[in-house]
Motif scaffolding. Sequence first.
Motif, PDB file in Angstrom:
ATOM      1  N   PHE A  38       0.804  -1.220   0.000  1.00 36.92           N
ATOM      2  CA  PHE A  38       0.000   0.000   0.000  1.00 36.92           C
ATOM      3  C   PHE A  38       0.835   1.267   0.000  1.00 36.92           C
ATOM      4  O   PHE A  38       0.362   2.320  -0.447  1.00 36.92           O
ATOM      5  CB  PHE A  38      -1.025  -0.037   1.136  1.00 36.92           C
ATOM      6  N   GLN A  39       2.083   1.197   0.434  1.00 40.92           N
ATOM      7  CA  GLN A  39       2.963   2.362   0.360  1.00 40.92           C
ATOM      8  C   GLN A  39       3.264   2.756  -1.082  1.00 40.92           C
ATOM      9  O   GLN A  39       3.686   3.864  -1.337  1.00 40.92           O
ATOM     10  CB  GLN A  39       4.281   2.098   1.100  1.00 40.92           C
ATOM     11  N   ARG A  40       3.014   1.877  -2.020  1.00 38.35           N
ATOM     12  CA  ARG A  40       3.320   2.140  -3.422  1.00 38.35           C
ATOM     13  C   ARG A  40       2.148   2.702  -4.225  1.00 38.35           C
ATOM     14  O   ARG A  40       2.284   2.965  -5.411  1.00 38.35           O
ATOM     15  CB  ARG A  40       3.821   0.856  -4.078  1.00 38.35           C
ATOM     16  N   SER A  42      -0.537   5.423  -5.422  1.00 35.90           N
ATOM     17  CA  SER A  42      -0.813   6.846  -5.508  1.00 35.90           C
ATOM     18  C   SER A  42      -2.148   7.128  -4.827  1.00 35.90           C
ATOM     19  O   SER A  42      -3.123   6.415  -5.036  1.00 35.90           O
ATOM     20  CB  SER A  42      -0.867   7.259  -6.977  1.00 35.90           C
ATOM     21  N   GLY A  43      -2.176   8.134  -3.992  1.00 39.30           N
ATOM     22  CA  GLY A  43      -3.377   8.480  -3.254  1.00 39.30           C
ATOM     23  C   GLY A  43      -3.354   7.973  -1.825  1.00 39.30           C
ATOM     24  O   GLY A  43      -4.147   8.407  -0.996  1.00 39.30           O
ATOM     25  N   VAL A  44      -2.454   7.039  -1.534  1.00 39.07           N
ATOM     26  CA  VAL A  44      -2.276   6.575  -0.159  1.00 39.07           C
ATOM     27  C   VAL A  44      -1.340   7.563   0.531  1.00 39.07           C
ATOM     28  O   VAL A  44      -0.253   7.852   0.039  1.00 39.07           O
ATOM     29  CB  VAL A  44      -1.717   5.144  -0.102  1.00 39.07           C
ATOM     30  N   ILE A  45      -1.793   8.084   1.658  1.00 41.70           N
ATOM     31  CA  ILE A  45      -1.043   9.104   2.382  1.00 41.70           C
ATOM     32  C   ILE A  45      -0.133   8.488   3.431  1.00 41.70           C
ATOM     33  O   ILE A  45       1.006   8.884   3.593  1.00 41.70           O
ATOM     34  CB  ILE A  45      -2.013  10.113   3.058  1.00 41.70           C
ATOM     35  N   LYS A  46      -0.645   7.493   4.157  1.00 44.32           N
ATOM     36  CA  LYS A  46       0.123   6.891   5.248  1.00 44.32           C
ATOM     37  C   LYS A  46      -0.313   5.444   5.426  1.00 44.32           C
ATOM     38  O   LYS A  46      -1.494   5.132   5.316  1.00 44.32           O
ATOM     39  CB  LYS A  46      -0.120   7.661   6.540  1.00 44.32           C
ATOM     40  N   VAL A  47       0.648   4.582   5.725  1.00 48.40           N
ATOM     41  CA  VAL A  47       0.360   3.193   6.062  1.00 48.40           C
ATOM     42  C   VAL A  47       1.048   2.912   7.394  1.00 48.40           C
ATOM     43  O   VAL A  47       2.237   3.146   7.548  1.00 48.40           O
ATOM     44  CB  VAL A  47       0.884   2.208   4.989  1.00 48.40           C
ATOM     45  N   GLU A  48       0.270   2.435   8.333  1.00 49.03           N
ATOM     46  CA  GLU A  48       0.807   2.094   9.648  1.00 49.03           C
ATOM     47  C   GLU A  48       0.478   0.631   9.906  1.00 49.03           C
ATOM     48  O   GLU A  48      -0.684   0.242   9.950  1.00 49.03           O
ATOM     49  CB  GLU A  48       0.150   2.980  10.701  1.00 49.03           C
TER      50      GLU A  48
END
Length: 179
Positions: A38-40, A42-48
């Motif tokens: 999900f870090q890859r 576009s449109g994803v701001i943050k993954v924790e």
Amino acid sequence: MMHSSHTTKLPGSATEGVTKLAEITLGGGCHWCIEAVFQRLSGVIKVEQGFAQSAPPCDSWSEAARVSFDPEKISEEQLVRVHLHTHSATKAHSLRGKYRSALYFHNHNQQQRLTEILTVLGIEFSELLITQILPLQGFKATPAQYQNYYQTDPDRPFCQVYIAPKLEKLTRLLEDDKS
């Protein structure tokens, strides 16, 4: 603790200009793998990445990732589709409790949307999806030294054996979507 979609203004950061931020929490095998995929996008701001807890009988903590995203750039349906295609969403195994395939909803509206999305996307698979739609009761992030696991050292054996193939699936999925 439930998290809901919310409106946030984020001036002076990498997310400047984002006025509406939404969240989804995903369970599907190893949280390091979910995070890297999900870090890859576009449109994803943050993954924790960390551990999610639901209600009984699925109240044991399981590996998951909380994804903050800009719904004007990527939809919840696109995120769920990527999730289903990059982990074993149709295969049961002995550690499924710890690594359950799940979409954790943050509120009733999201529960309804995720149910509809899962029904629509189910036709893309030749086997029945085992992915559950569960209420998010709690989320515990892993310690900071484990966040950004793949980005920190992609040459680790674990990264090469487990994460790299998922990233290849993601690349193929995104290429198929363009054609």
